[in-house]
Design a protein around this motif. Sequence first.
Motif, PDB file in Angstrom:
ATOM      1  N   PHE A 138      40.991  42.323  46.132  1.00  9.74           N
ATOM      2  CA  PHE A 138      41.286  42.916  44.826  1.00  9.74           C
ATOM      3  C   PHE A 138      42.682  43.514  44.850  1.00  9.74           C
ATOM      4  O   PHE A 138      43.051  44.232  45.773  1.00  9.74           O
ATOM      5  CB  PHE A 138      40.271  44.014  44.491  1.00  9.74           C
ATOM      6  N   TYR A 163      41.408  39.200  41.330  1.00 10.94           N
ATOM      7  CA  TYR A 163      40.360  39.244  42.339  1.00 10.94           C
ATOM      8  C   TYR A 163      39.948  37.846  42.765  1.00 10.94           C
ATOM      9  O   TYR A 163      40.010  36.889  41.997  1.00 10.94           O
ATOM     10  CB  TYR A 163      39.150  40.062  41.892  1.00 10.94           C
ATOM     11  N   HIS A 226      32.796  42.853  35.714  1.00  6.09           N
ATOM     12  CA  HIS A 226      33.535  44.103  35.625  1.00  6.09           C
ATOM     13  C   HIS A 226      33.684  44.746  37.001  1.00  6.09           C
ATOM     14  O   HIS A 226      32.884  44.508  37.905  1.00  6.09           O
ATOM     15  CB  HIS A 226      32.862  45.080  34.659  1.00  6.09           C
ATOM     16  N   ILE A 227      34.727  45.558  37.133  1.00  5.75           N
ATOM     17  CA  ILE A 227      35.003  46.342  38.336  1.00  5.75           C
ATOM     18  C   ILE A 227      35.383  47.744  37.886  1.00  5.75           C
ATOM     19  O   ILE A 227      36.329  47.912  37.104  1.00  5.75           O
ATOM     20  CB  ILE A 227      36.139  45.734  39.175  1.00  5.75           C
ATOM     21  N   ASN A 229      36.147  51.857  39.215  1.00  3.69           N
ATOM     22  CA  ASN A 229      36.464  52.677  40.383  1.00  3.69           C
ATOM     23  C   ASN A 229      36.790  54.094  39.939  1.00  3.69           C
ATOM     24  O   ASN A 229      37.464  54.314  38.926  1.00  3.69           O
ATOM     25  CB  ASN A 229      37.668  52.093  41.134  1.00  3.69           C
ATOM     26  N   THR A 251      33.041  52.681  43.925  1.00  2.00           N
ATOM     27  CA  THR A 251      33.483  51.415  43.356  1.00  2.00           C
ATOM     28  C   THR A 251      32.273  50.533  43.074  1.00  2.00           C
ATOM     29  O   THR A 251      31.387  50.404  43.924  1.00  2.00           O
ATOM     30  CB  THR A 251      34.428  50.676  44.320  1.00  2.00           C
ATOM     31  N   ARG A 252      32.240  49.946  41.889  1.00  2.00           N
ATOM     32  CA  ARG A 252      31.171  49.022  41.514  1.00  2.00           C
ATOM     33  C   ARG A 252      31.797  47.707  41.080  1.00  2.00           C
ATOM     34  O   ARG A 252      32.648  47.679  40.186  1.00  2.00           O
ATOM     35  CB  ARG A 252      30.323  49.601  40.381  1.00  2.00           C
ATOM     36  N   ILE A 253      31.386  46.627  41.714  1.00  2.00           N
ATOM     37  CA  ILE A 253      31.911  45.293  41.432  1.00  2.00           C
ATOM     38  C   ILE A 253      30.737  44.391  41.064  1.00  2.00           C
ATOM     39  O   ILE A 253      29.803  44.223  41.857  1.00  2.00           O
ATOM     40  CB  ILE A 253      32.645  44.719  42.665  1.00  2.00           C
ATOM     41  N   LYS A 254      30.781  43.824  39.894  1.00  2.00           N
ATOM     42  CA  LYS A 254      29.714  42.935  39.442  1.00  2.00           C
ATOM     43  C   LYS A 254      30.342  41.727  38.769  1.00  2.00           C
ATOM     44  O   LYS A 254      30.953  41.848  37.701  1.00  2.00           O
ATOM     45  CB  LYS A 254      28.767  43.657  38.485  1.00  2.00           C
ATOM     46  N   LEU A 255      30.222  40.562  39.408  1.00  2.00           N
ATOM     47  CA  LEU A 255      30.881  39.351  38.942  1.00  2.00           C
ATOM     48  C   LEU A 255      29.880  38.203  38.841  1.00  2.00           C
ATOM     49  O   LEU A 255      28.931  38.109  39.627  1.00  2.00           O
ATOM     50  CB  LEU A 255      32.006  38.953  39.903  1.00  2.00           C
TER      51      LEU A 255
END
Length: 281
Positions: A138, A163, A226-227, A229, A251-255
């Motif tokens: 990222f 990303y 979405h990401i 932080n 941090t939350r990363i959801k793809l």
Amino acid sequence: MNSLNPKQPVVRRRYFLIAPLLLASSASFADVSPALDRFDLSLGGYYANTDTTIGAGARSGQFSAKGNVNLERDLGFEDHKTVPRVKLDFLIGDHQGFSFDYFSINRSRTKTLSDDISYGGNDYDASASVRGKLDFDFGSAAYRWWFGSGNDVFGLGVGAAYYRVRAGISGIATLDGESAQASTSYSETAGAPLLQLGWRHAFNDSLRVYFDASGVKKNGGDLNGHIYNAALGLEWYPWKNLGFGAEYAYTRIKLNDVQSDYNANLDLKLHGPSAFVKFRF
């Protein structure tokens, strides 16, 4: 010529009255808040508690073969990971500047399963040896405006984020009653608009506290999601140009990666402390 002489002292008096006001205004605008630096480089590590779920499914009209695997629970990945992180901020003028951020997560592990799992349309039975892998990069760049003066400033930034995701599982799988070597993997890159918010407070020239939040949201395209932080941190400079930083971040990363023949997804949560060596000028 003599008729103009009476007007000249008036013009001079007006100039001498206005000039100090302009200089005072210019000096006030030129002052950089003690909460900001002209140049700020942070090098460190993010000791993050991780919770990672990857999924993949073969697509035929509908998603007919699905599978989600939690890397920590199902494949025995360590639930703590030190993630290297680099941050760079510099001002252009006194109230505007650029902000850059980069971190990378690279993880892999081979394990003999104790429970059956399914991933990408393949069934991996208990006692099968499988290898899981996740690489995530990222990077972001934003133009920031800082508002306020004195020891407190508030920031707003807009920019873009990049990303890249590579994930997969391989091993001995059972298909139609037969055991064979099987693997499912995917790799995608994407960009998205970025929004940043920030706050800085200087107790003095050596000690400061800050809060940063950022969000990336991408709709449409093959790779979307979405990401988010958020980080609360403290900076201490025992020397003029060299110091240390500590922060706690979430941090939350959801793809989601949607292709014509498969669907894949990543749900990654990171939270924990970070430590930085900081350089300022």
